[in-house]
Design an enzyme around this catalytic site. Sequence first.
Site, PDB file in Angstrom:
ATOM      1  N   LYS A 116       0.824  -1.206   0.000  1.00 45.43           N
ATOM      2  CA  LYS A 116       0.000   0.000   0.000  1.00 45.43           C
ATOM      3  C   LYS A 116       0.865   1.266   0.000  1.00 45.43           C
ATOM      4  O   LYS A 116       0.531   2.238  -0.664  1.00 45.43           O
ATOM      5  CB  LYS A 116      -0.919   0.001   1.218  1.00 45.43           C
ATOM      6  CG  LYS A 116      -1.989  -1.092   1.189  1.00 45.43           C
ATOM      7  CD  LYS A 116      -2.966  -0.891   2.347  1.00 45.43           C
ATOM      8  CE  LYS A 116      -3.666  -2.172   2.762  1.00 45.43           C
ATOM      9  NZ  LYS A 116      -4.617  -2.714   1.817  1.00 45.43           N
ATOM     10  N   LYS A 158      -2.032   1.465   8.998  1.00 44.52           N
ATOM     11  CA  LYS A 158      -2.321   0.311   8.149  1.00 44.52           C
ATOM     12  C   LYS A 158      -1.054  -0.455   7.847  1.00 44.52           C
ATOM     13  O   LYS A 158      -0.024   0.161   7.550  1.00 44.52           O
ATOM     14  CB  LYS A 158      -2.819   0.789   6.773  1.00 44.52           C
ATOM     15  CG  LYS A 158      -4.286   0.941   6.620  1.00 44.52           C
ATOM     16  CD  LYS A 158      -4.602   1.179   5.142  1.00 44.52           C
ATOM     17  CE  LYS A 158      -5.912   1.904   5.013  1.00 44.52           C
ATOM     18  NZ  LYS A 158      -6.258   2.179   3.604  1.00 44.52           N
ATOM     19  N   GLY A 164      -7.565  -7.992   3.132  1.00 43.90           N
ATOM     20  CA  GLY A 164      -8.662  -8.693   3.790  1.00 43.90           C
ATOM     21  C   GLY A 164      -9.119  -8.000   5.063  1.00 43.90           C
ATOM     22  O   GLY A 164      -9.646  -8.646   5.963  1.00 43.90           O
ATOM     23  N   GLY A 165      -8.927  -6.692   5.155  1.00 43.41           N
ATOM     24  CA  GLY A 165      -9.414  -5.946   6.321  1.00 43.41           C
ATOM     25  C   GLY A 165      -8.560  -6.114   7.558  1.00 43.41           C
ATOM     26  O   GLY A 165      -8.920  -5.649   8.623  1.00 43.41           O
ATOM     27  N   HIS A 208     -16.974   3.553   0.727  1.00 41.62           N
ATOM     28  CA  HIS A 208     -15.995   2.804  -0.060  1.00 41.62           C
ATOM     29  C   HIS A 208     -16.601   2.684  -1.455  1.00 41.62           C
ATOM     30  O   HIS A 208     -17.618   2.024  -1.637  1.00 41.62           O
ATOM     31  CB  HIS A 208     -15.768   1.428   0.573  1.00 41.62           C
ATOM     32  CG  HIS A 208     -14.937   0.502  -0.266  1.00 41.62           C
ATOM     33  ND1 HIS A 208     -13.761  -0.073   0.189  1.00 41.62           N
ATOM     34  CD2 HIS A 208     -15.100   0.026  -1.532  1.00 41.62           C
ATOM     35  CE1 HIS A 208     -13.260  -0.848  -0.760  1.00 41.62           C
ATOM     36  NE2 HIS A 208     -14.057  -0.811  -1.811  1.00 41.62           N
ATOM     37  N   HIS A 235     -14.129  -4.033   8.509  1.00 38.73           N
ATOM     38  CA  HIS A 235     -13.475  -3.574   7.277  1.00 38.73           C
ATOM     39  C   HIS A 235     -13.603  -4.592   6.156  1.00 38.73           C
ATOM     40  O   HIS A 235     -12.814  -4.597   5.216  1.00 38.73           O
ATOM     41  CB  HIS A 235     -11.996  -3.241   7.504  1.00 38.73           C
ATOM     42  CG  HIS A 235     -11.764  -2.205   8.553  1.00 38.73           C
ATOM     43  ND1 HIS A 235     -12.287  -0.941   8.475  1.00 38.73           N
ATOM     44  CD2 HIS A 235     -11.093  -2.250   9.720  1.00 38.73           C
ATOM     45  CE1 HIS A 235     -11.935  -0.253   9.539  1.00 38.73           C
ATOM     46  NE2 HIS A 235     -11.231  -1.028  10.327  1.00 38.73           N
ATOM     47  N   GLU A 275      -9.673   0.955  -5.541  1.00 38.82           N
ATOM     48  CA  GLU A 275     -10.551   1.271  -4.417  1.00 38.82           C
ATOM     49  C   GLU A 275     -10.304   2.696  -3.939  1.00 38.82           C
ATOM     50  O   GLU A 275      -9.161   3.096  -3.729  1.00 38.82           O
ATOM     51  CB  GLU A 275     -10.303   0.294  -3.258  1.00 38.82           C
ATOM     52  CG  GLU A 275     -10.647  -1.140  -3.619  1.00 38.82           C
ATOM     53  CD  GLU A 275     -10.601  -2.085  -2.414  1.00 38.82           C
ATOM     54  OE1 GLU A 275     -11.342  -3.079  -2.432  1.00 38.82           O
ATOM     55  OE2 GLU A 275      -9.828  -1.833  -1.468  1.00 38.82           O
ATOM     56  N   ARG A 296      -6.770  -8.197  -9.389  1.00 40.12           N
ATOM     57  CA  ARG A 296      -7.427  -9.482  -9.650  1.00 40.12           C
ATOM     58  C   ARG A 296      -8.896  -9.227  -9.940  1.00 40.12           C
ATOM     59  O   ARG A 296      -9.369  -8.106  -9.834  1.00 40.12           O
ATOM     60  CB  ARG A 296      -7.331 -10.352  -8.401  1.00 40.12           C
ATOM     61  CG  ARG A 296      -7.846  -9.593  -7.158  1.00 40.12           C
ATOM     62  CD  ARG A 296      -8.017 -10.473  -5.956  1.00 40.12           C
ATOM     63  NE  ARG A 296      -7.918  -9.732  -4.716  1.00 40.12           N
ATOM     64  CZ  ARG A 296      -8.944  -9.203  -4.045  1.00 40.12           C
ATOM     65  NH1 ARG A 296     -10.165  -9.334  -4.519  1.00 40.12           N
ATOM     66  NH2 ARG A 296      -8.761  -8.545  -2.928  1.00 40.12           N
TER      67      ARG A 296
END
Length: 664
Positions: A116, A158, A164-165, A208, A235, A275, A296
């Site tokens: 990220k 983060k 996957g939250g 989101h 999340h 996103e 993906r």
Amino acid sequence: MFKKILIANRGEIACRVAATARRMAIRTVAVYSDADAHANHVHACDESVHLGGSAPKDSYLRWEKILEAAKATGAQAVHPGYGFLSENEDFARACAEAGLVFIGPPPSAIQAMGLKAESKQLMEKAGVPLVPGYHGKDQDPELLAREAGRIGYPVLIKASAGGGGKGMRVVEKAADFAAALASCQREAINSFGDDAVLVEKYVQRPRHIEIQVFGDTQGHYVYLFERDCSVQRRHQKVLEEAPAPGMTEAMRREMGEAAVAAARAVKYVGAGTVEFIVEQRGDGTMNFFFMEMNTRLQVEHPVTEAITGLDLVEWQLRVASGEPLPLKQEQLQINGHAIEARICAENPDNNFLPATGTLRVYRKPQATAFQRSRVRIDDGVREGDTISPFYDSMIAKLIVHGSTREEALARLDAALAQTHIVGVATNVQFLRGVLRTDSFAHANLDTALIERERAVLFDREPLGLPLAAASAVVRVLVAERAAAPADPFARRDGWRGFGEYQRRFDFEFRGEERQALLRYKRDGSLWLQVGGVEGPLAFGPLPAGQVELQFDGLRRTLDVYEEGATTHVFAPEGASRIVALDRLAHAGDAHAEGGRLTAPMPGKVVSFAVKAGDKVSRGQALAVMEAMKMEHTIAAPADGTVEELLYLPGDQVAEGAELLRIAA
Ligand code: ADP
Ligand code: ADP
Ligand code: MG
């Protein structure tokens, strides 16, 4: 076009890919683990190759074995689905080296978007808007704390390698920063093997919204509009819809073009999702910021298929085989509204604890002729299959399409009402509850929706005691009648011929003991009294699996399924279960008895928060377990002293395994 592909995945997504391949006359090879030897995805493919043990690391993550399987079966390309190897650049590279086409982006694009922090640096250069934050290399805790102060609290820490939250911590004030950072880094190293973090502004009540993009090998890009995935728990997405309510044409274009810029910056090929986190401002306008790119096919791609009328897996296959994108931007159109619900094996009232078990009953919504294209079910299981602890907890996806949002919403509620699952706890009733909240119905969407609507979402029994009990009583009467001979004097069901006769039924409903009183009247009719309601009870001829009854002024046909002493009742307005009590047998609390603390589900021990000798108080966190992509805290049932820890972090444990001992 390819003649044969290998699908390196399982469950619904493997079945989904196989369906398109079959339609395109492409042969398919499945791979499977021990637990999946008889799984649906194996039957959905033309050939199959066994990979190994049930744990993903022994099967679906063994890429040498998958490459061998592709070679041995003559597959020309590998579709990775989502999860598992889909975002593993080493696997993508190994495919190419083995002469196989990886149906996805080039390894360099996966790598560029994999972390990220790094991807944000790239996006900044490409002019894509970012959440104010720090995403540098220097991980000095003091520097990170200073950056958090500069950004302004609340902030979000983060894990850069997260997904996957997982690996996220919201920090409200400077005093909490150091502890939150340490715990985030610990989770990051455990889950992703990398403790690098980034810090960003925590957007309040954000939405989101993500954009589906597609690129081809000739450098063309399009965006297939947006999906709103704001309804989340932990999340993680629960409901997804397209288009996003309130989206203007101008903002759609702006976000679409930003997403294409992001894809172009990493020379993206194939299906990808950019996103964005969207800040809603007081004046009704929205600011959007890049969050991450998923390289993906996404779980929720069917809502995009529903509104565009396209098959995204077909596009993936065409692009991977070198064809140009089938359509240009100006040829793409939005049609109506689509919503997807993720049906998961879990217990919403118990903090969404994943559940395992056997799908004793699995009835899907009717797809009537006129509905066929409007209710879609993507699943990878059949009645009788086991939901095991090895993989994630999603059982099925229900996707509906309508000409308006209202129509889609009503259709989804009806489809969920027709989804009957017995044997495994699911979120089906919870999902119906979410659809009915004011927030969802009025498209007042943000990631705090479930939290905000707590009061109407949890610990609810949508079908009340009277109807549930009446169904259970009728079930008993029907069984007795079937067993009784025709001679009325030999009947055991309370028929007496003269006088009234009364009978008590004991039930457990929503964790409480409840009674129903049934009176056999002189005229042969029945009178039922339960849960503050009383009146005549009548029941009709019963097709298997149904109860037709008249009670409380209504004549109803209900679907009922029996599981031992439990009756599961499904009605259009909701479902409930009621247990006939056998006064002799009494089950105690299985998870905490006599100082033993047992695992509530099969899974992995992540950590212990206590050691032998520690004094603990009731409710205190003792251990963290992980199962099916989720972490669960095990709390002390009572005050006491820890005697012994019986496992080590990292150990796999069975359901009911004793984790630690506590002395009173
Ligand atoms: P979406 O595709 O909508 O973003 P998720 O974020 O839930 O959905 O992830 C999609 C799939 O990717 C999951 O079902 C899971 O198989 C896999 N996955 C994503 N992140 C992780 C993770 N951190 N650990 C294990 N599996 C993951
Ligand atoms: P993952 O890789 O786990 O999917 P994301 O970065 O996509 O991680 O974030 C997952 C979810 O966390 C988002 O959908 C959103 O609900 C929430 N989230 C992420 N970043 C922010 C932020 N800056 N402010 C508020 N919520 C956020
Ligand atoms: Mg994400």
